[in-house]
Scaffold this motif. Structure first.
Motif, mmCIF file in Angstrom:
data_model
loop_
_atom_site.group_PDB
_atom_site.id
_atom_site.type_symbol
_atom_site.label_atom_id
_atom_site.label_comp_id
_atom_site.label_asym_id
_atom_site.label_seq_id
_atom_site.Cartn_x
_atom_site.Cartn_y
_atom_site.Cartn_z
ATOM 1 N N GLN A 224 10.398 16.525 3.019
ATOM 2 C CA GLN A 224 9.282 15.596 3.049
ATOM 3 C C GLN A 224 9.577 14.341 3.863
ATOM 4 O O GLN A 224 8.759 13.429 3.881
ATOM 5 N N LEU A 225 10.749 14.276 4.464
ATOM 6 C CA LEU A 225 11.201 13.034 5.082
ATOM 7 C C LEU A 225 10.269 12.604 6.207
ATOM 8 O O LEU A 225 9.957 13.378 7.100
ATOM 9 N N GLU A 226 9.841 11.346 6.143
ATOM 10 C CA GLU A 226 8.941 10.825 7.162
ATOM 11 C C GLU A 226 9.514 9.606 7.859
ATOM 12 O O GLU A 226 9.113 9.300 8.973
ATOM 13 N N GLU A 227 10.376 8.923 7.159
ATOM 14 C CA GLU A 227 10.865 7.663 7.705
ATOM 15 C C GLU A 227 12.386 7.637 7.611
ATOM 16 O O GLU A 227 12.959 7.927 6.557
ATOM 17 N N LEU A 228 13.029 7.280 8.728
ATOM 18 C CA LEU A 228 14.488 7.229 8.747
ATOM 19 C C LEU A 228 14.911 5.928 9.399
ATOM 20 O O LEU A 228 14.566 5.658 10.554
ATOM 21 N N ASP A 229 15.616 5.134 8.614
ATOM 22 C CA ASP A 229 16.009 3.802 9.087
ATOM 23 C C ASP A 229 17.530 3.701 8.947
ATOM 24 O O ASP A 229 18.055 3.693 7.828
ATOM 25 N N LEU A 230 18.214 3.637 10.105
ATOM 26 C CA LEU A 230 19.680 3.713 10.051
ATOM 27 C C LEU A 230 20.307 2.518 10.749
ATOM 28 O O LEU A 230 19.770 1.986 11.723
ATOM 29 N N VAL A 231 21.453 2.127 10.223
ATOM 30 C CA VAL A 231 22.295 1.118 10.887
ATOM 31 C C VAL A 231 23.721 1.643 10.853
ATOM 32 O O VAL A 231 24.278 1.815 9.760
ATOM 33 N N TYR A 232 24.227 1.924 12.036
ATOM 34 C CA TYR A 232 25.623 2.388 12.078
ATOM 35 C C TYR A 232 26.515 1.156 12.146
ATOM 36 O O TYR A 232 26.945 0.738 13.208
ATOM 37 N N GLY A 233 26.751 0.581 10.982
ATOM 38 C CA GLY A 233 27.566 -0.621 10.973
ATOM 39 C C GLY A 233 27.817 -1.051 9.555
ATOM 40 O O GLY A 233 27.277 -0.476 8.605
ATOM 41 N N VAL A 234 28.647 -2.071 9.438
ATOM 42 C CA VAL A 234 29.009 -2.553 8.107
ATOM 43 C C VAL A 234 28.276 -3.858 7.862
ATOM 44 O O VAL A 234 28.172 -4.696 8.750
ATOM 45 N N LYS A 235 27.760 -3.974 6.661
ATOM 46 C CA LYS A 235 26.999 -5.165 6.335
ATOM 47 C C LYS A 235 27.921 -6.195 5.696
ATOM 48 O O LYS A 235 28.863 -5.849 4.972
ATOM 49 N N ASP A 236 27.629 -7.455 5.966
ATOM 50 C CA ASP A 236 28.358 -8.569 5.340
ATOM 51 C C ASP A 236 29.869 -8.469 5.522
ATOM 52 O O ASP A 236 30.643 -8.619 4.568
ATOM 53 N N CYS A 237 30.290 -8.161 6.740
ATOM 54 C CA CYS A 237 31.734 -8.057 6.929
ATOM 55 C C CYS A 237 32.396 -9.451 6.976
ATOM 56 O O CYS A 237 33.566 -9.625 6.649
ATOM 57 N N GLY A 238 31.599 -10.438 7.383
ATOM 58 C CA GLY A 238 32.113 -11.807 7.384
ATOM 59 C C GLY A 238 33.302 -11.975 8.322
ATOM 60 O O GLY A 238 33.256 -11.559 9.487
ATOM 61 N N MET A 239 34.382 -12.555 7.809
ATOM 62 C CA MET A 239 35.528 -12.830 8.660
ATOM 63 C C MET A 239 36.398 -11.607 8.881
ATOM 64 O O MET A 239 37.354 -11.639 9.643
ATOM 65 N N ASN A 240 36.051 -10.478 8.202
ATOM 66 C CA ASN A 240 36.824 -9.248 8.417
ATOM 67 C C ASN A 240 36.282 -8.464 9.595
ATOM 68 O O ASN A 240 36.453 -7.254 9.678
ATOM 69 N N PHE A 241 35.607 -9.143 10.488
ATOM 70 C CA PHE A 241 34.951 -8.457 11.591
ATOM 71 C C PHE A 241 35.956 -7.706 12.429
ATOM 72 O O PHE A 241 37.029 -8.200 12.748
ATOM 73 N N GLU A 242 35.570 -6.458 12.722
ATOM 74 C CA GLU A 242 36.346 -5.677 13.686
ATOM 75 C C GLU A 242 35.349 -4.875 14.470
ATOM 76 O O GLU A 242 34.353 -4.406 13.922
ATOM 77 N N TRP A 243 35.625 -4.683 15.732
ATOM 78 C CA TRP A 243 34.655 -3.957 16.551
ATOM 79 C C TRP A 243 34.496 -2.524 16.086
ATOM 80 O O TRP A 243 33.433 -1.949 16.151
ATOM 81 N N LYS A 244 35.562 -1.995 15.601
ATOM 82 C CA LYS A 244 35.471 -0.571 15.257
ATOM 83 C C LYS A 244 34.613 -0.331 14.012
ATOM 84 O O LYS A 244 34.265 0.787 13.687
ATOM 85 N N LEU A 245 34.283 -1.430 13.332
ATOM 86 C CA LEU A 245 33.362 -1.258 12.205
ATOM 87 C C LEU A 245 31.951 -0.934 12.698
ATOM 88 O O LEU A 245 31.117 -0.427 11.963
ATOM 89 N N PHE A 246 31.707 -1.278 13.951
ATOM 90 C CA PHE A 246 30.360 -1.077 14.504
ATOM 91 C C PHE A 246 30.416 -0.068 15.635
ATOM 92 O O PHE A 246 29.998 -0.318 16.735
ATOM 93 N N LEU A 247 31.009 1.062 15.358
ATOM 94 C CA LEU A 247 31.215 2.039 16.408
ATOM 95 C C LEU A 247 30.295 3.232 16.218
ATOM 96 O O LEU A 247 30.413 3.977 15.249
ATOM 97 N N PHE A 248 29.304 3.338 17.126
ATOM 98 C CA PHE A 248 28.389 4.480 17.102
ATOM 99 C C PHE A 248 28.909 5.483 18.114
ATOM 100 O O PHE A 248 28.673 5.335 19.303
ATOM 101 N N THR A 249 29.668 6.473 17.653
ATOM 102 C CA THR A 249 30.372 7.357 18.569
ATOM 103 C C THR A 249 29.420 8.370 19.188
ATOM 104 O O THR A 249 28.297 8.571 18.709
#
Lengths: 493, 713
Positions: free
Chosen positions: A231-256
């Protein structure tokens, strides 16, 4: 896994078979009663303030009878044993309701998912789990809300390689009939404990270093799950980490690329999908093209949102191609890297398009060249109603052309040119254009160097248009008033 | 932005808050009164809410019906515009943050690009210079290879080293610069994060503020609108009230006017009425007087009319009386005439009957005598027996079988009366030549007459009064006769027998009572009367006839012996069997019967008579006709003068004679036949002779004469 477990309570089994054989017969209830009295003595917790009152107007189920009714006992027994022996559909409707009202909300989903449709029960489940629930965002169905949010929470916390993928796939048969939309605002990458200390220091300074590990940092593949959700009609995706703050790393936001290919295949296979959003996932031209290629000639897709990515002109060109090969109504490419060529491609597609209602190119850099191309396209387009070109380095020439468009076009209702360099002269020209237009309701010119005077005049003209539109909506029938007022407010908001 | 109102939690909480006010009586209280109070409050609140809702709806409806000019509409429109503007500004205020950030981002991007460009330029320059330096260094290496002198080489190597160090230093410098930049960027990132959170908090703040202000504004506007409505309502109310009051006043003044008018009119009408009443009463009196006079006149007329009417009535009554008398006379005459006509017809009928009887009898007798003749001849001639004429007495009878005629009671009475009169006359004349009185001999005509007279006198009530008055002018005997006729018809006495029975009854009654008074002498008599009353009518009649026959005979005797005197009659009667005592009693009785007893006797008689009369009824029919029974017997006897035995004898004789006659006729026939045969024979003989004697015979060889013998005669 609940199913496979054998019924643990030895005295319970005699009653349920009897019930199953003849659910409405008096003998069955008698049997249930005897078993109930035999196993568990009925506890009737009487609150203090009730004492021995005969009638309590607020509680329809209150009864002073010291010995509870047989049906009451049966129902209590059913409720107590519901986990192991769910009896519901065989009961008469009034007892069904009673049972549903008293079921605990923490029953295993395997038992309840396909058995209980009662909204009251699912509402209790939702209330218990989440403090704030917006049921109207889930089609007004508490059950749907429960399953969607349940699935979303599972997906948010899923760590590839660590979490058992069966935790999600086991849920699939239970929720596939109810889940219509999925909003996953974070997808966790796999955890690589050994390399972490090594890369902690100097290696994380460059964006390109992720590619070395790309093969090993794929996210959870949605393919099997989405294929299962009929029944899926809506798909909302974020390939990333939320609220990483100061632990930011680029590889956390890697859409391969692996992720991209699997996602493309997934959305291609999902024919019921209407809305697809992939935001804040560092989608570049290549990946955008891969995704868009899979979406060409999609039978149901109406809205595509790729905002806050890294899509450039090539990706925009792909989107332009998609415009002419689908029934897309809303396209959002806000905060990307589209420049004049990309805008020109989109303008070209827009020229003959009759589906697209809304185009958002906020925070790109299409400049006058691209803007003019779009304006030219709008001269012939009769479908687009909303256009967002905020923060696109546009200037006076664009304003000149747009004023011409405004005097001709009768479909546009909302234009956003904020954060551009329109200039005072451009503002005047736009004012002329708006003066000739009777349909435009919103025109955002904030922070675009337009003189206060012209901005005020434009707002006056828009106010007049809004009044006219309101009158138009009112005239056919007086009773649409609240609706239009509502809609109006929403659109303003 | 705005929290959804359908959020279940909020709603639920709100509900609970509503349902449990803090200080109000609680529905969970132990005191039932308090609970009741709480529920009442709750119900009142609900009702109030509903009322308000309804009122609101009502106002809404009213609003729409009102025209644009109304104050409320203006206020509404104003509020709407105001709110829309507020909303617009509010959203602008909120979105301003986004726009500002966008601008900042754009500026950042521009700067970033600039910096990036500079950096790249710098790097490129660096690369170029370092390349130059590197090239220099490498070119120096060639030079160094050509150097043979170590000193020079060492120098050059040192120089090279210096160069290289310079190059490396440059590079290191660059790296440190870049690292510095990175550090700056890190700081920037932290700052940005801070900024972002600040922005977000600002955004939230503004949104909240916005929501608050909007709510406030909406509330204010709502209040304003309500106020406007209220004012308008008040105005409407006052204006309507004014209108209403004005109308009411007008109405009341008009009403007053009408009332005054009405009172005036009423007075007027009353006066008119009074006048009318007086006039009417006067008129009434006049008319009354006039009418009374009329009534008096009419009454006088009525009196006159009554007098004439009475006169007329008397006249008519007189006429009626006359006519009645005439009618009575005519009825008497009619009855007399009827009697006469009846007697005449009876005579004629008898005559005719007699003639027919004689004719038929003659014919029958002729036939009988012929039959006797024939019988005699048969006996004497054919049977050779002596014939004796049968002796039938009835053959000597000529004319109808005479029967003594039954006379009706009145006839008897008539006769009796006449007879007694005649007797009286005869007594005077001392001669009683035809004393054929057919009364039973036990009762003398005189006694009978006396009894009848007594009866006639005493039972006048049986006669119609009308008849009585009619009888007055008539002759004494006639009068008696008619009276008796009426009495008899009343008592049901019709026949002669009945009359005699009556007379007898009187006598017996008298005798019985007389004897009883004198001493019981004849009990047999009582039983006899009883028997006679029980006897059947037929028996009694036959007895009576036999008595009559005997009386006839005795009459003859009496005539021959000593007619006329009472004593003689008495002696004659004494000769009749069993009547002595009565005969003796009779004369005494007539004297002894007290008129007072007559009615008793009559009553007893009528009771006694009724019973036999019931079955004697059929006899009454044939009283006027002859008795046919004897006739049929007579005629039957005539048919059987020739007995059946003789008839059968005649029949057998007849058959025998028939047979004899047949034999005789056959014999006669045979005789005739014989005669004819003889004749034929004679003729045939003559013919034969002729043949024998003819000449031809001689000529024949064999003469027939030779063949046969000629029969000789």
């Amino acid at each position: 896994m609940q199913d496979s477990r054998p019924p643990p309570a030895p005295p319970a089994p005699p009653a349920p078979p009897a019930l199953r054989q003849s659910p409405s017969g008096p003998r069955a209830s008698l049997a249930a009663h005897t078993s109930a009295t035999g196993v568990v003595p009925a506890k009737h917790t009487v609150p203090n303030f009730r004492r021995m009152r005969r009638i309590i107007a607020e509680d329809t189920e209150w009864s002073l009878a010291i010995v509870p009714l047989l049906t009451e006992l049966c129902i209590q027994n059913i409720i107590r044993n519901f986990r192991d022996n769910p009896i519901l559909k065989q009961l008469p409707p009034e007892y069904q309701q009673k049972v549903l009202n008293h079921l605990p909300p923490d029953l295993p989903l395997a038992v309840t998912a396909n058995l209980i449709d009662d909204e009251g029960y699912w509402r209790r489940c939702c209330m218990q789990r989440w403090p704030v629930c917006h049921v109207d965002q889930h089609g007004g169905s508490w059950k749907r809300l429960f399953f969607e949010r349940h699935l979303e929470s599972l997906l948010r916390c899923f760590i590839p390689g660590t979490t058992d993928p069966n935790t999600i796939l086991d849920l699939l048969p239970l929720c596939k009939a109810f889940v219509r939309s999925l909003h996953v605002d974070q997808l966790l990458p796999p955890v690589h404990l050994p390399p972490t200390p090594r890369t902690a220091g100097d290696q994380s300074d460059s964006g390109s270093e992720g590619e070395a590990e790309e093969s090993s940092s794929d996210h959870y593949s949605l393919g099997p799950l989405v294929a299962g959700l009929s029944q899926l009609e809506e798909l909302d995706l974020v390939y990333g980490v939320k609220d990483c703050g100061m632990n930011f790393e680029w590889k956390l936001f890697l859409f391969t690329y692996q992720d991209c290919h699997s996602l493309a295949a997934t959305i291609k296979a999902c024919h019921t999908l209407k809305i697809f959003r992939l935001t804040r996932s560092r989608v570049d031209d290549e990946k955008a093209r891969i995704l868009i290629r899979s979406l060409l000639d999609h039978p149901a897709l109406e809205e595509l949102d790729l905002s806050h990515n890294l899509i450039g002109d090539r990706g925009a060109r792909g989107a332009a191609k998609l415009l002419s090969h689908s029934r897309l109504r809303v396209l959002n490419l806000a905060n990307n890297r589209v420049r004049a060529p990309g805008a020109q491609a989109l303008a070209h597609a827009l020229e003959h398009n009759t589906n697209l209602l809304s185009l958002n190119l906020r925070l790109n850099c299409i400049e006058d060249e691209g803007g003019q191309a779009l304006a030219h396209a709008l001269l012939s387009n009769t479908c687009l109603t909303t256009l967002h070109l905020g923060g696109n380095e546009l200037s006076e020439p664009m304003a000149t052309l747009l004023s011409q468009v405004l005097s001709v076009n009768t479909t546009l209702t909302s234009i956003n040119l904020s954060c551009n360099r329109i200039g005072p002269d451009g503002g005047k020209q736009l004012l002329e254009g708006v003066a000739d237009n009777k349909t435009l309701l919103e025109f955002d010119l904030r922070l675009s160097d337009v003189t206060q005077e012209s901005e005020y005049l434009i707002s006056q003209a828009l106010q007049a248009n809004r009044e006219a539109a309101r009158q138009r909506a009112l005239n056919p029938s007086h009773f649409v008033l609240p609706v239009t007022a509502n809609g109006h407010r929403k659109s303003v908001a | 932005m705005n929290p959804s109102p359908s959020s279940g939690v909020l709603e639920h909480n709100a509900d609970e808050d509503l349902s449990t006010p803090i200080h109000a009586p609680s529905i969970h209280s132990d005191d039932p009164q308090e609970r009741i109070q709480a529920r009442r409050l709750r119900i009142a609140a609900r009702v109030e809410a509903r009322r308000r809702e309804a009122l609101g709806e009502y106002l809404d409806g009213k609003k729409e019906s009102e025209e644009d000019h109304s104050k409320s509409y203006k206020q509404k429109e104003e509020s709407r515009l105001k709110l829309a503007k507020l909303l617009l500004y509010g959203t602008e205020l909120v979105t301003n943050i986004r726009v500002a950030i966008d601008v900042r981002e754009i500026h950042r991007r521009v700067e970033e690009e600039e910096i990036k460009r500079q950096r790249i330029e710098k790097l490129e320059n660096e690369v170029k210079t370092s390349q130059d330096k590197f090239d220099e260094i490498t070119s120096k290496w060639k030079e160094g290879r050509q150097k043979k002198i170590p000193q020079e080489l060492w120098d050059m190597l040192n120089a090279q080293q210096l160069h290289c160090a310079g190059l490396i230093e440059d590079k290191n410098k660059l790296i440190s610069e870049l690292q510095q930049e990175l550090k700056v960027k890190d700081d920037q990132y932290v700052k940005d994060l801070k900024k972002q959170s600040e922005d977000i908090s600002l955004l939230l703040e503004r949104m909240e503020e916005q929501v608050k202000s909007m709510m406030k504004a909406f509330r204010q506007e709502l209040f304003n609108i309500e106020k406007a409505f209220e004012v308008e309502r008040q105005e409407l109310l006052t204006s309507n009230k004014k209108k209403w009051e004005w109308a009411l006043q007008a109405h009341s003044t008009k009403e007053l006017e009408y009332l005054v008018n009405r009172i005036k009119r009423v007075e007027d009408y009353e006066q008119q009425l009074n006048k009318q009443r007086i006039w009417d009463s006067e008129e009434y009196l006049i008319i009354k007087i006039k009418l009374e006079q009329d009534v008096q006149i009419l009454e006088q007329q009525l009196q006159q009319m009554k007098a004439t009417y009475q006169l007329n009535q008397e006249k008519l009554e007189y006429n009626f009386q006359v006519l009645k008398k005439r009618d009575e006379e005519s009825t008497v005459i009619k009855s007399q005439q009827k009697r006469k006509i009846n007697r005449h017809f009876a005579l004629i009928d008898d005559e005719k009957f007699r003639e027919i009887w004689l004719m038929n009898e003659e014919e029958a007798k002729g036939l009988i005598s012929r039959a006797f003749d024939v019988d005699r001849i048969i006996h004497i001639q054919h049977l050779g027996l002596p014939w004796t004429a049968p002796d039938f007495r009835f053959l000597n009878n000529v004319g109808p079988i005479s029967q003594p005629l039954q006379k009706s009671a009145t006839q008897i009475v008539e006769e009796v009366l006449r007879q007694t009169e005649e007797e009286e006359e005869e007594e005077e004349a001392v001669s009683n030549p035809k004393s054929y009185l057919d009364l039973p001999k036990q009762i003398s005509a005189k006694t009978t007459k006396k009894i009848l007279m007594l009866l006639c006198d005493e039972s006048g009530f049986l006669i119609e009064s009308k008849l009585l008055s009619l009888l007055l002018p008539l002759e004494k005997t006639e009068c008696y006769l008619l009276r008796l006729d009426a009495i008899f018809s009343a008592l049901g006495i019709e026949s002669e027998d009945d009359l005699y029975k009556l007379v007898n009854f009187f006598l017996k009654y008298q005798a019985h009572h007389g004897s009883s008074s004198q001493g019981e002498t004849n009990p047999r008599d009582g039983t006899g009367t009883e028997r006679s009353s029980l006897m059947s009518g037929v028996e009694r009649r036959s007895m009576a006839t036999s008595l009559e026959q005997r009386s006839l005979e005795s009459n003859f005797l009496r005539t021959s012996l000593a007619p006329g005197s009472e004593a003689a009659e008495q002696t004659a009667l004494e000769e009749g069997e069993g009547g002595k005592q009565e005969e003796k009693a009779a004369p005494a009785s007539s004297r002894l019967i007290h008129p007072n007893d007559v009615l008793k006797i009559l009553e007893a008689f009528v009771i006694g008579l009724r019973k036999p009369r019931d079955f004697g009824a059929p006899l009454k029919v044939g009283k006027d006709m002859r008795d046919d029974s004897k006739d049929s017997e007579y005629w039957e006897a005539l048919t059987t003068v020739i007995p059946a035995a003789k008839q059968s004898l005649w029949d057998t004789l007849y058959t025998a004679l028939e047979r004899y006659h047949l034999v005789l006729t056959q014999r006669a026939k045979l005789l005739v036949e014989n005669e004819s045969l003889e004749q034929q024979n004679a003729e045939l003989q003559s013919l034969l002779q002729q043949y024998l004697h003819s000449k031809i015979n001689s000529k024949l060889q064999v003469p027939p004469t030779q063949v046969f013998r000629v029969p000789t005669k």
